[in-house]
Design an enzyme around this catalytic site. Structure first.
Site, PDB file in Angstrom:
ATOM      1  CB  SER A   1      -7.148  13.527  18.329  1.00 52.14           C
ATOM      2  OG  SER A   1      -8.515  13.686  18.605  1.00 52.14           O
TER       3      SER A   1
ATOM      4  CE  LYS B   1     -46.923 -11.185  15.002  1.00 51.52           C
ATOM      5  NZ  LYS B   1     -47.807 -10.369  14.138  1.00 51.52           N
TER       6      LYS B   1
ATOM      7  NE  ARG C   1     -51.592 -11.751  14.129  1.00 57.25           N
ATOM      8  CZ  ARG C   1     -51.542 -11.663  15.454  1.00 57.25           C
ATOM      9  NH1 ARG C   1     -51.575 -12.758  16.191  1.00 57.25           N
ATOM     10  NH2 ARG C   1     -51.432 -10.480  16.041  1.00 57.25           N
TER      11      ARG C   1
ATOM     12  NE  ARG D   1     -14.820  22.271  18.133  1.00 55.27           N
ATOM     13  CZ  ARG D   1     -15.585  21.739  19.085  1.00 55.27           C
ATOM     14  NH1 ARG D   1     -15.665  22.325  20.278  1.00 55.27           N
ATOM     15  NH2 ARG D   1     -16.261  20.634  18.866  1.00 55.27           N
TER      16      ARG D   1
ATOM     17  N   GLY E   1     -47.498  -2.888  13.448  1.00 52.28           N
ATOM     18  CA  GLY E   1     -48.423  -2.240  12.530  1.00 52.28           C
ATOM     19  C   GLY E   1     -47.861  -1.912  11.169  1.00 52.28           C
TER      20      GLY E   1
ATOM     21  CE1 TYR F   1      -9.286  11.651  23.063  1.00 53.14           C
ATOM     22  CE2 TYR F   1      -7.239  10.462  23.481  1.00 53.14           C
ATOM     23  CZ  TYR F   1      -7.914  11.525  22.901  1.00 53.14           C
ATOM     24  OH  TYR F   1      -7.237  12.468  22.160  1.00 53.14           O
TER      25      TYR F   1
ATOM     26  CB  CYS G   1     -11.664  15.204  19.095  1.00 52.07           C
ATOM     27  SG  CYS G   1     -10.760  15.655  17.600  1.00 52.07           S
TER      28      CYS G   1
ATOM     29  NE  ARG H   1     -44.869  -7.075  20.391  1.00 53.61           N
ATOM     30  CZ  ARG H   1     -45.547  -6.521  19.406  1.00 53.61           C
ATOM     31  NH1 ARG H   1     -45.310  -6.886  18.160  1.00 53.61           N
ATOM     32  NH2 ARG H   1     -46.461  -5.605  19.639  1.00 53.61           N
TER      33      ARG H   1
ATOM     34  CG  MET I   1     -44.374  -5.557   7.356  1.00 56.82           C
ATOM     35  SD  MET I   1     -43.095  -6.821   7.322  1.00 56.82           S
ATOM     36  CE  MET I   1     -42.964  -7.238   9.053  1.00 56.82           C
TER      37      MET I   1
ATOM     38  CG  HIS J   1     -50.278   2.208  15.067  1.00 58.17           C
ATOM     39  ND1 HIS J   1     -50.008   3.527  14.755  1.00 58.17           N
ATOM     40  CD2 HIS J   1     -49.483   1.459  14.265  1.00 58.17           C
ATOM     41  CE1 HIS J   1     -49.086   3.569  13.813  1.00 58.17           C
ATOM     42  NE2 HIS J   1     -48.760   2.318  13.494  1.00 58.17           N
TER      43      HIS J   1
ATOM     44  CB  THR K   1     -14.840  11.264  12.824  1.00 57.05           C
ATOM     45  OG1 THR K   1     -15.502  11.827  13.968  1.00 57.05           O
ATOM     46  CG2 THR K   1     -13.878  10.178  13.273  1.00 57.05           C
TER      47      THR K   1
END
Length: 902
Positions: free
Chosen positions: A786, A27, A96, A580, A105, A874, A854, A340, A107, A456, A789
């Site tokens: 591969s 702001k 402000r 799989r 909205g 990939y 993967c 903004r 703060m 809001h 994760t």
């Protein structure tokens, strides 16, 4: 944070610019930028985010801050020709918040600082309007009491409602000066009783307390929740903007409004926004009074309207983007209070990005950065079936698109409670406020009877990508009785409603949905070049085409059958990164695997393998045909044993009952012994993956043979199979060497038998910390890695996903231990560090090592950027997330190219 004695904590609006958002907040930086552009901005100054950080760290404002504020305040008073709180002609200011990233909205704001029992008379005299002065004073006490002194805001609202009821009026503007004087007296009594102190009459005390309140609002529960939701860092702090007041509540020739340079819901050019005569800015954004469309301002005040249109064009051209503008008109004089880059819906984001390219304001690379994968995912959600039979309840303003269905709830607490119980809910309010954020997050959609596109509810919903309909005036919302009435229809809490954020329509009951046109485009059922193609589809097509041209990461799919593979290919998959094989043994085949696992003799084992071989081969033939010419990574069997064995409790009960009846089955007794022998306390860390292949002779050899024979069959049929064999759960290179030696022998046998040369690669899934730490050794035997994760996250953190997400993840997210679930976005510091080091070590051993991922992180936008940075080849994800991964891979490439050029 320690205080630097030479540090500057306050900047005049004339000293900053839009590039100082870290220091001045969004702001403050934009107020400075508009001032530099020569636009009509009320004079003022900004207290920096650094001052806030010092305050939050020490509990006290920086020692130099008071003197700096005094100096800038004196300069402001000289410029305005009056002093803060001056009795005969008071200077009034607003205080402000303004963080680096927009948090609408969340703060605090306090208007009309400087009014007191003494100065209110001076304001009335100078303005020639007693009602205006007392209205401004009651607003100050109300906002100050709630924001600074922690008085329950409902107490002020109740007093205001009672004042209107006593006068037999329905809107605030019908209260006259005498009514407002009485209201001020009552408000001050509320403050004294609830806060334990009188409302401060000293203007500087008001200012200092308001500044501290804004600092403190950075760490309110709602602000922290919003930051977690939007992934805004918690250590940024907020700036504080102190601006000389201009008044929209001086009468019918005054007013306040919010404008957008384009429609934030659709992206279309035009005149969009809300205006409210005789009001202050908070009246608009709070949605308390229903506004008129911005276009009506041309009739109300043409001179101000024309000036505003010119300024909007200036700002959009300057910022090269959709701008969200707050303005006030004081007796015919237009003032700019804020601008903004505006929040917009997903569809608007894609349309605006391509429009700006066509206008020559931005290039394709910048257009790609203006959209993101989360927005694309929103566009792929279903929409309501226009041909379905519906019962229309009413219509409001289409504030944020989407098709949302759920049970009606009338408060945030219930929305959260029901949502956690698995219910889909629609949060219905007269208007929302920042305290409703919990419920807005939990709900499928938000419906309000008041407010417009700038309220809001609308702004926050668009930021979250949540369906929202605002300002449905025909709906009478009774939150105390927990019901909504329209015409003669009553919707009680728990009744199902459907809201369409694209049309603003509200329906009773559940409306069926149909596929999104964007999904139809990706599946080839709608062509972007066709005359009747949706404008949005055209925009998505253009941006996706550019993303595909620039991205380095290839995108594959996790798919286990030909049907999923074909769909993935239509979505743009460049191969299969994870098939799989355990999913191929469900249903009728499960019994064959059970026989294999429980086999006591070589003959029994060979019989089971012989029965499985042709079934596996058929699956692979279909898969290789569907993905002809593209790589297919087949993971060898990796089930925890319990998935293929009878439940030990059920089997024990069955055997016990049979023994009690003295008719025990010999097979059940034998099966129970075997299940007891193989039972594991933690199957996910037990006999699975490569361990299973080494313990059960012939299992992996059968699968490799099925893969090789299927590849040979496809090759002899003039196909182009590109199979890759992946060994799961490897923790040491010796495991992989043994499996690879056996696999190479089987492949050679198939080549000899079929007279076909097969180029099958063999690699491994890196899903254990030890595998990542010894990746250099494992790469000696692996042609590709591969990264699994999902399992790597479980083993690095030491917890089971199935258990912890339901037990303590919610608490960890609320306490800020997790910004986001590590199963949703990769943990860069822990899991990510292992991926990075394993990739580097693997390529040091084998420079041509192919690297992929993967786990479902392969479809997460933030994670895709990390995998690009680490140098993987990939990512692989579920078919539906392929377009998202393609887009983010393009964004990552464009972003890194931009960084390199800088």
């Amino acid at each position: 944070m320690s205080e630097n004695k030479d540090q500057k904590f306050v900047y005049d609006f004339t000293e900053g610019n839009r590039d100082l958002k870290d220091l001045l907040g969004g702001k403050g930086a934009n107020l400075a930028e508009m001032t530099n552009l020569g636009l009509p901005v009320p004079p003022g100054f900004t207290i920096t985010t650094e001052a806030c950080k010092v305050y939050l760290a020490s509990g006290e404002a920086p020692a130099a801050l008071r003197d700096e504020v005094s100096a800038h305040l004196a300069a402001l008073e000289a410029k305005m020709g009056k002093k803060l709180g001056q009795s005969d002609d008071p200077l009034l200011v607003s205080v402000r918040s303004g963080a680096k990233f927009s948090m609408p909205g969340m703060m605090d704001t306090v208007l009309n600082i400087g009014l007191s029992d003494e100065s209110v008379a001076g304001l009335a005299s100078q303005a020639g309007n007693e009602r205006f002065a007392w209205d401004s004073y009651r607003r100050l006490i109300q906002m100050f009491g709630k924001t600074v002194l922690d008085v329950d805001g409902e107490l002020f609202e109740e007093a205001l409602d009672e004042a209107k009821a006593a006068k037999k009026v329905t809107v605030d503007t019908d209260l006259d000066a005498a009514d407002l004087k009485k209201l001020v007296t009552r408000f001050k009594k509320i403050v004294a009783k609830q806060a334990g102190r009188e409302f401060p009459q000293d203007a500087r005390e008001q200012l200092d307390l308001a500044v501290e309140a804004v600092f403190n609002s950075w760490n309110t529960d709602r602000a922290k929740l919003y930051r977690r939701q939007e992934r805004i860092p918690s250590d940024l702090g907020t700036a504080v903007n102190i601006c000389s007041m201009v008044f929209g509540n001086l009468g019918p020739d005054s007013g306040t409004g919010v404008a957008f340079t384009r429609d934030p819901a659709s992206g279309h050019a035009g005149v969009y926004g809300d205006y409210l005569q005789n009001a202050q800015g908070e009246d608009v954004v709070a949605g308390i009074r229903n506004t008129v469309p911005l276009a009506d301002l041309e009739t109300i005040d043409k001179a101000s309207y024309d000036q505003l249109m010119t300024i909007m064009t200036t700002l959009e051209t300057h910022y090269k983007d959709l701008c969200d503008i707050e303005f006030t008109i004081e007796r015919g004089q237009l003032w700019m209070l804020q601008t903004r880059v505006g929040k917009r819906t997903a569809g608007a984001a894609f349309r605006i990005a391509t429009q700006l390219v066509d206008q020559g304001l931005i290039d394709e690379a910048e257009a790609l950065q203006r959209v993101n994968g989360a927005q694309l995912a929103q566009l792929m959600f279903p929409r309501f079936d226009e041909g379905a039979a519906t019962e229309l309840l009413g219509r409001g303003i289409a504030a944020s698109p989407g098709a949302a269905v759920g049970k009606a709830v009338f408060d945030s607490y219930t929305a959260v409670k029901w949502s956690r119980s698995g219910e889909k809910v629609i949060l219905i309010r007269r208007e929302t406020n920042p305290d409703d954020l919990d419920g807005m997050i939990a709900a499928e959609g938000i419906l309000t009877s008041r407010g417009g596109k700038t309220s809001h509810a609308a702004v926050v919903a668009r930021g979250m990508g949540k369906t929202c309909v605002c300002g449905a005036e025909d709906l009478e919302v009774d939150t105390k009785r927990r019901r909504m009435t329209v015409g003669g229809v009553v919707i009680e809490e728990g009744d199902v409603v459907s809201i369409d954020g694209s049309t603003g329509k509200v329906y009773r009951g559940e409306v069926p949905v149909v596929p999104s046109p964007v999904v139809e485009y990706f599946e080839g059922r709608m062509h972007a070049g066709a005359d009747d193609a949706d404008e949005l589809v055209q925009a998505v097509h253009r941006i996706m085409a550019y993303a595909d041209r620039v991205r380095r990461l290839r995108v594959r799919a996790n798919a286990d059958n030909a049907e999923d593979a074909l769909r993935a290919r239509r979505f743009g998959a460049q191969g299969i990164g994870l098939c799989r094989t355990e999913h191929m043994f469900l249903g009728e085949r499960r019994e064959l695997v059970e026989h294999l696992i429980l086999a006591d003799t070589d003959k029994e084992r060979e019989e089971a393998l012989s029965a499985l071989l042709p079934l596996q081969k058929k699956d692979f033939v279909e898969l290789f045909e569907a993905m002809d010419g593209l790589p297919v990574t087949v993971r060898l069997l990796d089930p925890p044993l319990h998935e293929f064995l009878p439940d030990i409790t059920e089997l024990s009960v069955r055997v016990a009952l049979a023994e009690a009846r003295k008719d025990a089955n010999e097979n059940d007794l034998r099966l129970l012994q075997a299940v007891h022998k193989l039972h594991e306390q933690n199957p996910m860390l037990g006999l699975r993956g490569v361990r299973l292949g080494l313990v059960i002779p012939g299992l992996f050899a059968m699968q490799v043979r099925a893969i090789a024979e299927a590849a040979a069959e496809r090759k002899n049929a003039k196909g182009d199979p590109r199979a890759e064999i992946m060994v799961p759960l490897v923790g040491t290179v010796q495991e992989l060497e043994i499996v690879r030696e056996e696999a190479d022998a089987v492949i050679a046998e198939v080549e000899a038998a079929t007279g076909t040369s097969l180029k099958l690669t063999i690699g491994t899934m890196i899903e254990l910390p030890r595998a990542a730490l010894t990746a250099g050794q494992i790469a000696e035997a692996a042609q590709f890695f591969s990264f699994g994760t999902n399992d790597l996250t479980q083993t690095v953190w030491g917890f089971s996903r199935d258990d912890v997400e339901a037990s303590f993840f919610t608490a960890y997210l609320e306490k800020g231990i997790f910004g986001v679930s590590p199963f949703e976005t990769i943990d860069k510091d822990g899991v990510g560090a292992l991926v990075r080091s394993a990739a580097q070590a693997g390529r040091e051993t084998r420079p041509d090592l192919k690297l992929g991922v993967c786990g479902e992180h392969g479809g997460d936008p933030e994670s895709v950027h990390f995998f690009h940075e680490v140098g993987l080849d990939y990512v692989s994800c579920s078919p539906f997330r392929i377009p998202v991964a393609r887009l983010e891979a393009g964004r990552a490439a464009a972003e890194s190219k931009g960084s390199d050029s800088r």
